[in-house]
Every structure is written in structure tokens, then in C-alpha cells.
Scaffold this motif. Sequence first.
Motif, PDB file in Angstrom:
ATOM      1  N   LYS A  28      -5.049   2.757 -26.070  1.00 39.57           N
ATOM      2  CA  LYS A  28      -5.335   2.601 -24.650  1.00 39.57           C
ATOM      3  C   LYS A  28      -4.689   1.344 -24.078  1.00 39.57           C
ATOM      4  CE  LYS A  28      -7.891   6.171 -23.757  1.00 39.57           C
ATOM      5  NZ  LYS A  28      -7.345   7.235 -22.921  1.00 39.57           N
ATOM      6  N   TYR A  29      -4.496   0.340 -24.910  1.00 36.19           N
ATOM      7  CA  TYR A  29      -3.952  -0.901 -24.378  1.00 36.19           C
ATOM      8  C   TYR A  29      -2.994  -1.522 -25.375  1.00 36.19           C
ATOM      9  CZ  TYR A  29      -3.622  -5.259 -21.867  1.00 36.19           C
ATOM     10  OH  TYR A  29      -3.141  -6.327 -21.183  1.00 36.19           O
ATOM     11  N   TYR A  30      -1.936  -2.098 -24.844  1.00 33.81           N
ATOM     12  CA  TYR A  30      -0.911  -2.734 -25.665  1.00 33.81           C
ATOM     13  C   TYR A  30      -0.300  -3.839 -24.827  1.00 33.81           C
ATOM     14  CZ  TYR A  30       3.402  -3.156 -28.410  1.00 33.81           C
ATOM     15  OH  TYR A  30       4.441  -3.608 -29.172  1.00 33.81           O
ATOM     16  N   LYS A  31      -0.174  -5.005 -25.380  1.00 32.39           N
ATOM     17  CA  LYS A  31       0.417  -6.078 -24.593  1.00 32.39           C
ATOM     18  C   LYS A  31       1.157  -7.048 -25.489  1.00 32.39           C
ATOM     19  CE  LYS A  31       0.728  -8.702 -20.818  1.00 32.39           C
ATOM     20  NZ  LYS A  31       1.297  -8.244 -19.558  1.00 32.39           N
TER      21      LYS A  31
ATOM     22  N   SER B  24       0.814  -1.212   0.000  1.00 27.70           N
ATOM     23  CA  SER B  24       0.000   0.000   0.000  1.00 27.70           C
ATOM     24  C   SER B  24       0.850   1.266   0.000  1.00 27.70           C
ATOM     25  CB  SER B  24      -0.925   0.004   1.207  1.00 27.70           C
ATOM     26  OG  SER B  24      -0.144  -0.013   2.373  1.00 27.70           O
ATOM     27  N   GLU B  25       2.088   1.144   0.489  1.00 28.48           N
ATOM     28  CA  GLU B  25       2.958   2.313   0.538  1.00 28.48           C
ATOM     29  C   GLU B  25       3.456   2.701  -0.848  1.00 28.48           C
ATOM     30  OE1 GLU B  25       4.587   4.018   3.773  1.00 28.48           O
ATOM     31  OE2 GLU B  25       2.436   3.780   3.551  1.00 28.48           O
ATOM     32  N   MET B  26       3.471   1.749  -1.761  1.00 26.73           N
ATOM     33  CA  MET B  26       4.123   1.966  -3.042  1.00 26.73           C
ATOM     34  C   MET B  26       3.116   2.333  -4.135  1.00 26.73           C
ATOM     35  SD  MET B  26       7.280   1.563  -2.452  1.00 26.73           S
ATOM     36  CE  MET B  26       8.581   0.511  -2.947  1.00 26.73           C
ATOM     37  N   ILE B  27       3.169   1.583  -5.196  1.00 25.00           N
ATOM     38  CA  ILE B  27       2.351   1.914  -6.359  1.00 25.00           C
ATOM     39  C   ILE B  27       1.675   0.644  -6.836  1.00 25.00           C
ATOM     40  CG2 ILE B  27       4.293   1.561  -7.964  1.00 25.00           C
ATOM     41  CD1 ILE B  27       3.226   4.026  -9.483  1.00 25.00           C
ATOM     42  N   LYS B  28       0.419   0.705  -7.194  1.00 26.90           N
ATOM     43  CA  LYS B  28      -0.209  -0.461  -7.815  1.00 26.90           C
ATOM     44  C   LYS B  28      -1.237  -0.015  -8.842  1.00 26.90           C
ATOM     45  CE  LYS B  28      -3.968  -1.780  -4.697  1.00 26.90           C
ATOM     46  NZ  LYS B  28      -4.104  -0.746  -3.681  1.00 26.90           N
ATOM     47  N   GLU B  29      -1.567  -0.946  -9.733  1.00 28.00           N
ATOM     48  CA  GLU B  29      -2.478  -0.574 -10.786  1.00 28.00           C
ATOM     49  C   GLU B  29      -3.876  -0.376 -10.234  1.00 28.00           C
ATOM     50  OE1 GLU B  29      -1.725  -3.313 -14.273  1.00 28.00           O
ATOM     51  OE2 GLU B  29       0.199  -3.089 -13.264  1.00 28.00           O
ATOM     52  N   ASN B  30      -4.575   0.579 -10.771  1.00 24.96           N
ATOM     53  CA  ASN B  30      -5.939   0.839 -10.371  1.00 24.96           C
ATOM     54  C   ASN B  30      -6.821  -0.336 -10.810  1.00 24.96           C
ATOM     55  OD1 ASN B  30      -8.728   2.142 -10.889  1.00 24.96           O
ATOM     56  ND2 ASN B  30      -7.620   3.582  -9.617  1.00 24.96           N
ATOM     57  N   PHE B  31      -7.902  -0.579 -10.034  1.00 28.15           N
ATOM     58  CA  PHE B  31      -8.740  -1.749 -10.349  1.00 28.15           C
ATOM     59  C   PHE B  31      -9.462  -1.593 -11.679  1.00 28.15           C
ATOM     60  CE2 PHE B  31     -12.889   0.061  -9.538  1.00 28.15           C
ATOM     61  CZ  PHE B  31     -12.583   1.154  -8.745  1.00 28.15           C
ATOM     62  N   SER B  32      -9.544  -0.377 -12.187  1.00 30.18           N
ATOM     63  CA  SER B  32     -10.267  -0.161 -13.441  1.00 30.18           C
ATOM     64  C   SER B  32      -9.424  -0.502 -14.671  1.00 30.18           C
ATOM     65  CB  SER B  32     -10.711   1.294 -13.527  1.00 30.18           C
ATOM     66  OG  SER B  32      -9.583   2.126 -13.602  1.00 30.18           O
ATOM     67  N   ASN B  33      -8.138  -0.807 -14.471  1.00 25.05           N
ATOM     68  CA  ASN B  33      -7.278  -1.139 -15.596  1.00 25.05           C
ATOM     69  C   ASN B  33      -7.590  -2.528 -16.138  1.00 25.05           C
ATOM     70  OD1 ASN B  33      -5.559   1.121 -15.862  1.00 25.05           O
ATOM     71  ND2 ASN B  33      -4.656   0.555 -13.921  1.00 25.05           N
TER      72      ASN B  33
END
Lengths: 202, 480
Positions: A134-137, A80-89
Motif C-alpha cells: 500500500k505504501y512505498y517511499k 482544482s482543475e488538475m489532479i491532487k492526492e486525496n486527503f486520505s492518503n
Amino acid sequence: MAVQCWEALLKSSKKTALIHDGKRKIHYLFADGKEMAEEYDLTSDDLIVRKWRSKNPLGAPGQWQIEIGEPVAALASVDSEMIKENFSNPIFLRQDTKTTFQWRIRNLPYPKEVFSVSVEPSERCCVVKTSNKKYYKKFGIPDLDRCQLPLDCSVLTFTHANNTLIISYKKPKEILTLEHELLRELKKLKGTGEGDADCKTQ
Amino acid sequence: MSTTKVPEVRDITRIERIGAHSHIRGLGLDDALEPRQVSQGMVGQLASRRAAGVILEMIRDGHIAGRAVLIAGQPGTGKTAIAMGMAQALGTDTPFTALAGSEIFSLEMSKTEALSQAFRKAMGVRIKEETEIIEGEVVEIQIDRPATGTGAKVGKLTLKTTEMETIYDLGNKMIESLSKEKVQAGDVITIDKATGKISKLGRSFTRARDYDAMGAQTQFVQCPEGELQKRKEVVHTVSLHEIDVINSRTQGFLALFSGDTGEIKSEVREQINAKVSEWREEGKAEIIPGVLFIDEVHMLDMECFSFLNRALESDLSPVLIMATNRGITRIRGTNYQSPHGIPIDLLDRLLIIATSPYSEKETRQILKIRCEEEDVEMSEEAHTVLTRIGMETSLRYAIQLISTAGLVCRKRRGTEVQVEDIKRVYSLFLDEARSSQYMKEYQDSFLFNETRESAVDAHKLFKLPDGLRIEIHNDRLVLI
């Protein structure tokens, strides 16, 4: 051929089986210290989870890397202190069927025309692109890499429904026979029932 | 009408605290290793600085293992300052471990274990590792502070590449480092996912037309391509001790119950040494010998010294720098006398650098540097008085008077420290000599019951600098 190499590697690994929660869970420990864990559904024999773990060069154990199956929601406390992807991603996961490798990308609320999926045989990977940027993988198919089989452009298909992009790649027959053999072998493994199993890694 | 004071909001850039040696930024040598009189916070001690510079070259070279250097000199002649200067000059990539001689005495760990850990902390291994990084252009950064003013902040960061866009949730620590780096929309940044380290690569070319106020050093870069998250090989330096700790931890679930590592088995160390030399032969890793600095080395005892003798012979040993202010004294743990309190056989292996007391001019210069470091403005006369105090008493005492005099000056709404402020703090705080003299006098003669003559005595006793004198007002000694 390379399929045999991988088969031999699987055979030589230390395997521990456990039947729990309606799943057949198998733990493989390879000679180089890598670990693989698989979970099969008992009734349908579908592969639900496959994950890998290896030690980093300094000797510290790493995290489990999920190859197949639902990503485990990381416990919020540590990260939680760092960075994580938002749940909407978009959420990318692999969920195989008996005859195809299949990937699902959820949370992609764009029409089907936006997407293009291609195979790059030279880079040994598949690429998902969106025309709205918007998206690339880029993702590889580890099963084919392990058996050193070529990638084929013609067996890749994709559909889009319910905000989810589903990409399917038909398994080549080498893989099918290998998986069939493996499952038969695994069923022969004496799985301990409920309760603590004697795990060789501890 | 009363005005309420609004608390200043200054959580963005925290002010660094000022330590005893924070004015030192290097050894102050030029390329030919010639010391400059005043440079990088260092003043005087030309010969010793030059000697330290030669040692520094040897360390940078990295071929010679297990050399030991002793910096010897009177108290307050800059021994620790030279060591700190060496640490600064070596940079952050060379491990520099500093400890005081008394630190190794602990009930939890044996002396030799503490010393071996210190030795291994001072040896670095540069190794390649794969880490996951996020690289992209900032589209939007949004940080919400809770209305109450306290509690966790919530933040969102939108990053993009030429192909995709992702929204990230930010934790508290990440918000802080983002605001510290002053990241804003249009910047191209990388974030190390494991450590949370942020580095700014520059501003995106698409923003080049913005009429923003920009520094001359602002670089424009292309928006990154492909995926936002990449695996990248990074080279980083870990110490041998860190590798020891990772590998000595009990594996499996038992690790949960044993938090502390305590003593590390010698087998583990041997295994690591073998592994590291294997990596080196394969070209996977590079060994970076660092520096172990032991201050107050006379606090070590006989066992430690003989351990040092042995440890210096290993080819995986760092350059050892020791400092002491003792003359010929007893070696701890024995009844023998020896120079610097170090046994002769160890002394024989050392290169000894001597420091000498500072001259008046140098003292003046050091005090000036400290004034700047502590952000205190001082008038020329006050500076002269302070230099006198520094010469008569000690440099450390004079340095301590800077910030106190600064405070006194601020309380009387002054902008520049005057002689009166120095006098004031000089009377408020005793130095070591005055204090011990005072104790002696107090014991046998009860100074305060006497009359005016005692003030004259006191004046002689206290070795006051010129221009200061003591008188008695209302039964109290007053410095005028």
C-alpha cells in the motif's frame, strides 16, 4: 572536508533575519541564485521549517520545496482543475528533534509488522516498504548529502502509533556541532522585530 | 402524443471545427520531393509545391538562418494552402508562427516590436527540464456527475505500482482529458503533474487474460515499480519569445500588478541570446529554427520592410515565408511602385515561388476533397455544375456553396446534393462578380421596373453557367 564546504557556503550566503510570531525566521540567498528559508522556535530553538527555492533553467522562479516542516495546504483555486492526492492518503513530512532526523508518515492505519524501513547506503536513501503493497517511499537525507557524510544502517529506528509511522535517524556528531555553531551565529544576527524587513531578494 | 427529444450526450470527443485549410495535411511530396498530383489534401501547383519542398528540406536541415521566401500568385491559387502544408509537414516540434500583415499594426505595441516578437516566437530552443510525473496502473476510475446534470463533476482515480497504491482527487479538466483518452482500469498511464498531460503507455500484463475487445495496436506493459511520483527529465521546445517573457517580468510582488509584458527591452533579448548560445556550447540546449509566415505581406509598410532586411541578417532568425496576391503596386508608406508592393532591395533577398490558377480538373478535385472534409455527399452532375461555377466565378465561392448546398439538401430530406440544391444556393447567394454587376445595374436602370426583356439582359449580364436561366415571377428574378 565537505562539512567545511557547506559551512563556508552558509557563511558566504546573504542572510536576512526576522523575529515574528514567536519564531526566528532566516532567509539565505546563495551565490547561484538558490534561496533557503528556515524558521526556529524562539523558546526551544527547534528547527520548525526549512524550505528551498530555485529558478528553473529558463529563469522562471520555482515553487518553495519544503525540506522540513508541515506541508502547506495548496490553495484549492489554482490546482482544482488538475489532479491532487486525496486527503486520505499517507502524508509524509520531516520534523527533526535536537538529536535526530525524524520523519512522520501519517494516515497509515496498518499494524507495525507491515512496515519495513531500511537504509540503502549505495543509493544514499532510506526506503519504507509495506508488505501489503500500500505504501512505498524512498527519501534521502539532504543534510548528510550536503556534508557528504556516509549513511549508517545502525542508527535508524522506527515506531508506529496512532496511525503514524515515526522514523528516526540519529544525527552524526559532525551535524550536531555544525547545527550548534550555526544556531549561535544566527542568534548574533540582528533580527529586525515586527514589521517589514528589507529583503535583499526584492 | 408528443415525443420529447432527448439531448444527445456528446461531451467525450468534441468534433473539430472545419477551417478553410483543415483538409491540408502536408505538401503531398514523395521521398524524392516529387509532387504527387493529388496527395495530403493538395492538388496541382506541382512546381510551387516542389519548390516549397526544397525550402522545407532547408528548414529541416536547420543550418541556414535568415532565408526568406515569397509565395506570389493570384487570389485563390493556394498560397496559404502551401504555407499550411509546410507547417503540417514540419510537424509540431518545429515552431511555425503565422500572422497576417495587418496584425502588427497595434496601438499597444510598435510595429517593429510586434515583428521582433513574431521572429522570436518562430525560433525554438529544445531544452531539458525536470518535471514531476505520476506513473502507474489504473486500479479504479470513478467519475460522479451531479444529479442535476449541471455543475462540477467529481472524480477519483486510484493508481498503483508494484509497491504502492494512491487515491487521487480529479479536477474538471483532468476528468475531461481522462475521458478523452478513454482511460480505464488496467491501463498504465503517466500524468505530467504540471501540465496535466496524460499519455497511455499500454495495458497492464495482469489484465492480459481479460476477454476484452481490444484493438490490434494494444500494447501490454509491465506494471511500473517503486514510487508513483517520479521526477523525470523531459525535453521540450520553448520559443525564444517565451524565454524573453519569463525573464522580462518584473520580479517580486510587483509582478502582481503588471500582467502584460508589453515591449521587451533589447537588453533582455541580448542577455537571452548570450545565455542560449552558452547553453548550446555546453550541449544543454539545441536551437530549432522555425518558420515565420506572413500572409498578405503587402500590408506591411516601408519601416517594416527595412526592419525585415536587418532582422534577416541575424543568425538567430527563422526562415521567413511571405505570401502576397498583389502585382506591381505602391509600397505602403511611400509613393513608389514596386512589384508585389515590396521594395526591390528586399525582393532581391527573396526566393520567389509563383502559383498559377487551377485548371478545371484540379478545381474539380479540390471541390471533391472539400466535400469529403465537410462531410457532404454530392452527385456527379451537381459536382460538374459546381466545378463550372468554380471556374466561372472563384474557387472560394464554389467551396462556400458546398456546405450551404449540403444544408439545403438536408432540409429537403435528401441524402445527396443534387443539381437543384446547387441552383438553389447559387440563386440565394451572389458571388463577387454578380454582386458588383448587380450594384451597377441597380444604380442606373432600376431593373425590377422593367418587363421580361430585362431578364434576358440579366442572363447576359450575370454570365450564368450553362443550364441555368433567369425568369421573372411575381416581380422577382428567379433562377431556373
